[in-house]
Design an enzyme around this catalytic site. Structure first.
Site, PDB file in Angstrom:
ATOM      1  N   ARG A 310      16.021  -5.756 -12.079  1.00 43.10           N
ATOM      2  CA  ARG A 310      14.927  -5.895 -10.766  1.00 43.10           C
ATOM      3  C   ARG A 310      13.827  -6.589 -11.592  1.00 43.10           C
ATOM      4  O   ARG A 310      12.941  -7.750 -10.851  1.00 43.10           O
ATOM      5  CB  ARG A 310      14.599  -4.236 -11.370  1.00 43.10           C
ATOM      6  CG  ARG A 310      13.182  -4.464 -10.384  1.00 43.10           C
ATOM      7  CD  ARG A 310      12.928  -2.561 -10.540  1.00 43.10           C
ATOM      8  NE  ARG A 310      13.778  -2.155  -9.514  1.00 43.10           N
ATOM      9  CZ  ARG A 310      12.780  -1.872  -8.271  1.00 43.10           C
ATOM     10  NH1 ARG A 310      12.152  -2.542  -8.299  1.00 43.10           N
ATOM     11  NH2 ARG A 310      13.387  -0.918  -6.963  1.00 43.10           N
ATOM     12  N   GLU A 722       4.950   2.572  -7.601  1.00 40.62           N
ATOM     13  CA  GLU A 722       5.052   1.561  -9.355  1.00 40.62           C
ATOM     14  C   GLU A 722       4.511   0.117  -8.452  1.00 40.62           C
ATOM     15  O   GLU A 722       3.899  -0.552  -9.322  1.00 40.62           O
ATOM     16  CB  GLU A 722       6.525   0.812  -9.342  1.00 40.62           C
ATOM     17  CG  GLU A 722       7.125   1.919 -10.083  1.00 40.62           C
ATOM     18  CD  GLU A 722       9.069   1.427 -10.333  1.00 40.62           C
ATOM     19  OE1 GLU A 722       9.105   1.459 -11.214  1.00 40.62           O
ATOM     20  OE2 GLU A 722       9.834   1.395  -8.677  1.00 40.62           O
TER      21      GLU A 722
END
Length: 783
Positions: A310, A722
């Site tokens: 990621r 997030e």
């Protein structure tokens, strides 16, 4: 109440009155035993010998376990099976579990621990990324992504800069420490009440550890007192230890880690060492970038490779880079296995490109905000990422224009420069940074969710789904979604505890996808129920009106009424209809399922569409720096964030604000230190500094972008948990801007992350040294 009404968090009143039930509040009965974990004091050592006999004789002690007492597999690695439950022949980090004790009181546990005899032979330990790299102590194979001819583009670029960035670890600091209560049932049954983000994984690991089929283990989660990723995999540890003790004693056992032990034993946000080389032109347009990401995985794999990937997906952040290559490696160290944390690698990847953009702007003596704007992904062109995904529904340009105006960025930039020109001991800094964050699990099969919805004869509704509530408001949003889909008041809907016997085989509540996945699963179940109900209601209406029968296709659910849209006089209250459904033998219970469509990732080609969509946001942060002490104050933060059509604006605003402030902690005060023996030095609130009320911006202006529905997602909303975390990079770069002002922006400061007082002061001293050297050189040249 409708879905557009502002409603509070479903547990808000319970939280403020102290009535909310957490795991530690669940009574275990008179038979309850206290569990304790005895862990390694060494970062790396061989276990030479041990003697448990004296500990077992301590009054009140019911069990002292070691690795050979495990009937199943001595393993709790979530993906790669390289993380043992109890150490066998050696220990690989301070805090690794070696023995387990169950006794009638905590004092008896401590007495038994003192009676244990164990001899270690210390071995060489690797405690940082640099040492691991020198010793080639890789966790696994390197990862890569590439687009274009990076080397050729760097060769032909008008300007090239190289550099290195270190980003620090971060403690999750959930208010509720790791905790689990296990209550044995009849036969082999084990009932587990765990503070976990991933009940199905907890269930699977306990079953494997106890050599049981999964249907003997039930895991339930009513709520967690915070998690932030720290309970996605590592709550499994406490649950596994508790289950072992409960199985051995045949009595209820609870383990609640003391705060210091929790911090010593659990993993953190991954430290990163990033090396980069970037080419650009005279206008600051990015032409090529080469990244090398090095991550500290700790002693076992955990989720380190997914986190690394990621980070690799997000090294572009919001910018189109035509030629880009990124290599990533996870290095093995003798520290607790590092793990998921809000952003999941995204913050580390974005920090790299944001420091690059800042450096380019300083190199060219241009406004960094303008350099960012020029390099944004485009709408119709320059809109494909380095991994091949089209950036659809791009909100970057819209947010930039609106926030630049509402924050008065240009006016304040001039005011900051004027202030700095007339003040020697105080300097201001200003930074404007964006976020583009991909939403979906990058491990594609995890993008699935299940639900169970029951409607009772009194018209009330009970919802079970696979997501877990950790304070983020997921259950509140699911309650609203269920009410909206049924067309009833939220007061008639209850969202029950997450339970593996109700909804099996679930994914973790993570990747910001809790509402997206579980909301759609709940909708799927409700669609099934509405279809059943509509058929029967249409039959009832038709029996009453045989000359003009009703069609189930015309039955609508709204305002707690079920009616025929073609014959508005044919209607009945939802609550009145349910007893009739029961009389007519309509099944009022349904399961739901959802899997995210149109996403795929080719691991060989390193290309595909890993994300269903992107969330966007931007922040403008202004800080005041005391040059003599290194202390800073956030004077003002302006945030504009994209959440699509918000399911609950109050909760979403809370997530944006909380994410930013938690990000500020990572970027500034939250410094984790280990000593030369691998012992955590910052293991309590007195030594580890999370943000306090004094660290919140004095002027905090947060808004949600309006009029931007997100197609094909539940209620046209977007994930929010997030992405706001990375908005805090604006605070970090504002500090750098203020430090740079000490040298009148003629010298670029070196600022690592976190920018602690120490880092700031050392950077200022370095600037002053370079300024002095320049003066000396000029004086020498004159002579």
């Amino acid at each position: 109440m409708s879905i557009t009404d502002a409603i509070p968090h479903e547990s808000a009143a319970l939280h403020v009155t102290g009535e909310a039930v957490f795991v530690d509040d669940i009574p275990g009965g008179e038979q309850l035993l206290v569990g304790r974990v005895v862990y390694s004091p060494h970062a790396h050592a061989r276990i030479k010998s041990f003697d448990l006999s004296a500990a077992k004789k301590v009054s009140g002690v019911h069990a002292v376990l070691y690795h050979k007492d495990i009937t199943g597999h001595n393993q709790m690695g979530p993906v790669i099976k390289d993380e043992i439950c109890l150490a066998a022949d050696r220990v690989t980090f301070v805090g690794q579990a070696v023995f387990l004790i169950a006794a009638e009181s905590e004092e008896q546990c401590l007495e038994a621990e003192k009676a244990l005899k164990i001899e270690y032979e210390p071995l060489e330990a690797i405690l940082d990324i640099e040492t691991a790299m020198k010793k080639n102590n890789l966790m696994g194979p390197a990862r890569w992504m590439k687009r274009g001819d990076v080397d050729a583009a760097l060769e032909s670029a008008q300007h090239v800069i190289k550099g290195e960035l270190q980003t620090g670890a971060q403690e999750h600091w959930y208010l509720e420490s790791q905790v689990c209560l296990c209550i044995p049932g009849e036969g082999n049954e084990m009932n587990v009440y765990s503070s976990t983000q991933h009940p199905s994984e907890t269930q699977a690991l306990i079953a494997d550890l106890l050599k049981l089929p999964k249907n003997e283990v039930v895991v339930e989660v009513r709520r967690m007192g915070g998690a932030f990723g720290g309970k996605e995999t590592q709550a499994n540890h406490t649950a596994c230890w508790t289950a072992l003790l409960s199985s051995a004693t045949k009595r209820p056992v609870k383990i609640r880690l003391f705060r210091d032990d929790d911090m010593i034993m659990t993993g953190k946000r991954h430290r990163f060492l990033v090396r980069y080389e970037v080419g650009f032109d005279n206008e600051g347009m990015l032409l090529a970038a080469k990244f090398e990401l090095n991550s500290d995985g700790g002693a076992a794999t955990d989720l380190s490779f997914a986190i690394l990937e990621r980070a690799m997906f997000h090294v572009d952040n919001s910018y189109f880079i035509p030629n880009l290559s990124v290599e990533g490696r996870v290095w093995k160290t003798n520290l607790p296995s590092n793990t998921a944390f809000r952003g999941f690698g995204g913050p580390q990847g974005m920090a790299a490109i944001e420091t690059i953009i800042d450096r380019i702007a300083r190199y060219l003596h241009k406004d960094a905000a303008e350099i960012r704007r020029r390099n944004f992904y485009g709408i119709d062109s320059r809109n494909i990422t380095h991994y091949g995904e089209v950036v659809e529904n791009n909100r970057l340009h819209m947010i930039y224009e609106q926030l630049a105006k509402s924050s008065e960025h240009e006016k304040r930039r001039k005011a900051v420069d004027e202030f700095n020109a007339s003040n020697e001991f105080y300097k201001k800094g200003l930074a404007f940074t964006p976020v583009k964050f991909g939403i979906s699990f990058t491990t594609t099969f995890l993008n699935q969710a299940g639900a169970l919805v029951n409607v009772y004869k009194d018209g009330t509704i009970l919802v079970n789904h696979g997501g877990t509530e950790m304070g983020q408001g997921l259950h509140t949003k699911i309650q609203q979604i269920a009410a909206a889909e049924f067309g009833v008041s939220v007061d008639t809907v209850k969202v029950n505890a997450t339970n593996t016997s109700k909804v099996p085989n679930t994914s973790a509540t993570a990747a910001s996808a809790g509402t997206d996945l579980n909301g759609m699963a709940v909708k799927n179940a409700i669609d099934t129920l509405k279809s059943r109900i509509a058929v029967t209601v249409a039959q009832i209406f038709s029996e009453e009106n045989p000359d003009s029968p009703s069609s189930s296709d015309d039955i609508v659910f709204t305002n707690a009424i079920i009616e025929d849209s073609q014959h508005p006089d044919r209607r009945m209250a939802f609550a009145d209809a349910m007893p009739l459904m029961n009389l007519r033998q309509v099944n009022l219970s349904a399961t739901g399922f959802y899997k995210t469509p149109n996403i795929a990732w080719d691991k060989q080609r390193r290309m595909g569409r890993p994300f269903y969509y992107y969330a966007f946001g931007m922040a403008v942060t202004e800080i005041l720096l005391d040059v003599l002490t290194g202390a800073h104050t956030i004077l003002r933060a302006d945030i504009l964030h994209d959440v699509g059509d918000s399911v609950n604006p109050g909760i979403d605003l809370g997530q944006v604000k909380g994410g930013y402030v938690q990000g500020v902690g990572w970027c500034t005060n939250e410094e984790i230190k280990w000593d030369a023996q691998g012992r955590l030095m910052t293991h309590s609130p007195s030594t580890y500094k999370i943000p306090t009320i004094q660290d919140i911006p004095k002027d905090f202006r947060v808004a949600l972008l309006e009029g931007v529905p997100n197609p094909n997602v539940i209620r046209k909303s977007k994930a929010v948990a997030e992405p706001p975390f990375m908005l805090a990079l604006s605070a970090w770069l504002a500090i750098k801007d203020a430090v740079s002002a000490v040298g009148n922006h003629e010298y670029e400061p070196e600022i690592s992350l976190p920018a602690t007082v120490e880092v700031i002061l050392l950077s200022i001293e370095d600037l002053k040294d370079r300024m002095s050297q320049t003066v000396v050189k000029k004086a020498g040249a004159m002579h």
